[in-house]
Design a protein around this motif. Structure first.
Motif, PDB file in Angstrom:
ATOM      1  N   ASP A  27       0.966  -0.944   0.072  1.00 43.56           N
ATOM      2  CA  ASP A  27       0.158   0.090  -0.035  1.00 43.56           C
ATOM      3  C   ASP A  27       0.938   1.200   0.053  1.00 43.56           C
ATOM      4  O   ASP A  27       2.248   1.323   0.482  1.00 43.56           O
ATOM      5  CB  ASP A  27      -0.713   0.008   1.157  1.00 43.56           C
ATOM      6  CG  ASP A  27      -2.067   1.112   0.996  1.00 43.56           C
ATOM      7  OD1 ASP A  27      -2.086   1.787   0.279  1.00 43.56           O
ATOM      8  OD2 ASP A  27      -2.696   1.105   2.213  1.00 43.56           O
ATOM      9  N   THR A  41      -1.525  -3.114  -6.134  1.00 44.52           N
ATOM     10  CA  THR A  41      -2.361  -3.747  -4.980  1.00 44.52           C
ATOM     11  C   THR A  41      -3.527  -4.415  -5.572  1.00 44.52           C
ATOM     12  O   THR A  41      -4.224  -5.402  -4.931  1.00 44.52           O
ATOM     13  CB  THR A  41      -2.534  -3.000  -3.745  1.00 44.52           C
ATOM     14  OG1 THR A  41      -3.245  -1.695  -3.943  1.00 44.52           O
ATOM     15  CG2 THR A  41      -0.965  -2.539  -3.039  1.00 44.52           C
ATOM     16  N   PRO A  57      -1.632   5.362  -6.653  1.00 43.33           N
ATOM     17  CA  PRO A  57      -0.774   4.445  -6.314  1.00 43.33           C
ATOM     18  C   PRO A  57       0.472   4.575  -6.616  1.00 43.33           C
ATOM     19  O   PRO A  57       0.996   4.893  -7.780  1.00 43.33           O
ATOM     20  CB  PRO A  57      -1.402   3.115  -6.766  1.00 43.33           C
ATOM     21  CG  PRO A  57      -2.746   3.360  -7.154  1.00 43.33           C
ATOM     22  CD  PRO A  57      -2.861   4.741  -7.306  1.00 43.33           C
ATOM     23  N   SER A  95      -1.914   6.224   3.327  1.00 43.68           N
ATOM     24  CA  SER A  95      -2.425   5.030   2.471  1.00 43.68           C
ATOM     25  C   SER A  95      -3.340   5.399   1.723  1.00 43.68           C
ATOM     26  O   SER A  95      -4.093   6.590   1.399  1.00 43.68           O
ATOM     27  CB  SER A  95      -2.925   4.159   3.516  1.00 43.68           C
ATOM     28  OG  SER A  95      -4.452   4.620   4.147  1.00 43.68           O
TER      29      SER A  95
END
Length: 498
Positions: free
Chosen positions: A57, A81, A189, A214
């Protein structure tokens, strides 16, 4: 040693207490970041790692592992992920990963052949020793392998050298007018090459801070689930001066800003790329005083090739070529670029270019002031039954700029009119979709208008194979799924919008 690592060492020596990374409730200054990088580098060296996979993450640990792999000159393979177990297995097998750093529950990795579990990286991430199925060939000076599915076919590994990504990062720093006073917030991401470079490399070169919460904290779930109010809350919490988005995320963020009635005052640069963007969306950003700058690039060219920036922004263009990039055009208008070309693909030979220029597959042109304009994908262009060329991205970008339409795929090869598969923002608002479609048609020439349309069963996403991770449509997959219903449109069995 890469330019990014040299900058890290310099800041650690000259500005050791300057904030480098903020993640959740913790932070590292430049001295602390350098120390953590060396510790993880020692773990990789002790394990005799040849290829390192990174399945994490977003967070401080992602950046530390990325930099540690560069420090040890270990080819790194970032893995999104949201990849399915089958995609994960393909990446590991094709690239020959022998060490996997991950925060995934081990139960999710039962199908992966592994010999042992090594020491922990931080508190949550395990370092796993894998048994590669085979020894994959990586061409040239490969330092990073970014997997991209493009618009068709299985994911393929694009092999990049540190020198190439360094050039892109240095160009972005220059054009964005970045400084040590900046603070970047990672919304995408970090396994996405664009965010990897913009969120880690550029801030370190500048000696700036980067915020890496996150993905859940910034409102992202899976590959396409987005909580725009959570994203706006994160922007207000971390007070960044810069962020990177893709068009669909930008549309949701602008909606959240307009609903909340407040615009983050500290933002000086919102970069958007990854897929075509409608001028109407850029105009909306301008009305809301959100400083949006459009860019263009692709993985094979180490991400960004052209970018608008402060003081040089032309609406409708994707900016001027970056300082490191050199463009020319084929006879059919295809953009050819060099300056940070890939080394090659996983398992393949070195990249084949013509005089160092890579064929992008995109049709475009430079205007009189040197701004690059995209006219569509070379392979996506279709010809109607009346002999008119249509770039579907143009029509789709106009459709998705409307409030009722989230996604659109337009088809019309050898047909008397164009048809579309539409994803509404709210499934109950079919009437609103039709109203927006009429408004778009009113703004388009007759040959580009959508004559008939159907509603998609679900959003286009990487999970169902109908979009790539950066939001580009996989047109063959969409057409295959909806082919029967699309063909019926030409029999008159659907709504007709004129």
């Amino acid at each position: 040693m890469s330019a990014v690592l040299q900058a890290l060492r310099r800041h650690a020596a000259e500005r050791p207490r300057a904030t480098a990374i903020i993640g959740g409730d913790s932070a590292l200054d430049y001295a602390g970041l350098a120390e953590r990088v060396l510790a993880v580098a020692s773990t990789l060296l002790a394990g005799r790692t040849r290829r390192c996979g990174l399945l994490l993450d977003n967070g401080i640990g992602w950046a530390v592992c990325d930099l540690a792999a560069r420090w040890t000159r270990t080819p790194l393979v970032p893995i999104p992920t949201f990849f399915s177990p089958q995609q994960l297995a393909h990446v590991i097998a094709s690239s020959g990963i022998d060490t996997l750093i991950t925060d995934r529950p081990l139960a999710e990795l039962e199908t992966i052949r592994r010999e042992e579990i090594g020491g922990l990286i931080g508190q949550r991430a395990a370092c796993l020793r894998l048994q590669p199925a085979r020894s994959a060939v990586l061409p040239g000076r490969t330092a990073k392998v970014t997997y991209t599915s493009g618009t068709t076919g299985a994911a393929k590994g694009v092999c990049l050298a540190d020198a190439a990504t360094d050039r892109v990062a240095q160009s972005l720093l220059e054009v964005s007018q970045g400084s040590a006073e900046d603070r970047h917030l990672c919304l995408l991401p970090l396994a996405t090459l664009l965010e990897n470079i913009a969120g880690i490399d550029v801030p370190i070169l500048a000696g700036a801070a980067t915020c890496i919460p996150s993905l859940a904290e910034v409102g992202l779930g899976g590959s396409s689930q987005l909580d725009t109010m959570a994203m706006l809350t994160a922007i207000e919490k971390y007070a960044p001066t810069s962020i990177v988005t893709v068009p669909q995320t930008l549309a949701g963020l602008l909606f959240a800003i307009s609903q909340a009635g407040r615009q983050p005052q500290q933002l000086r640069l919102v970069a958007v790329g990854g897929a075509p963007i409608a001028p109407a969306l850029l105009q909306q950003a301008e009305r809301l005083a959100v400083p949006v700058y459009q860019g263009y690039g692709l993985s094979e060219l180490s991400s960004v090739v052209a970018f608008n920036g402060p003081g040089a922004n032309r609406l409708g263009s994707v900016g001027k070529p970056l300082p490191h990039a050199d463009l020319r055009f084929a006879a059919d208008g295809e953009i050819l670029a060099k300056g940070a070309v890939l080394e090659g693909y996983v398992g393949g030979a070195a990249a084949q270019t013509t005089d160092g220029y890579w064929p992008t597959g995109d049709i475009g042109h430079l205007d009189e002031d040197g701004y690059l304009h995209l006219d569509g994908r070379k392979t996506n262009m279709f010809i109607t039954a009346f002999g008119r060329n249509v770039a579907p991205e143009w029509v789709e970008s106009e459709l998705t700029a409307r409030p009722a339409i989230a996604q659109a795929a337009v088809f019309g090869e050898a047909r008397p009119f164009n048809a579309a598969v539409l994803v509404p923002r709210n499934a109950a608002f079919t009437a609103a979709v039709e109203a927006d479609l009429r408004k778009v048609n009113d703004s388009l020439p007759d040959y580009a208008r959508v004559g008939r349309w159907i509603v998609a069963d679900e959003a286009f996403s990487p999970l169902n194979g109908m979009a790539t991770p950066n939001g580009r449509l996989r047109r063959d997959a969409i057409f295959a799924r909806y082919r029967t219903r699309l063909e019926r449109l030409y029999e008159g069995e659907a709504v007709h919008v004129s």
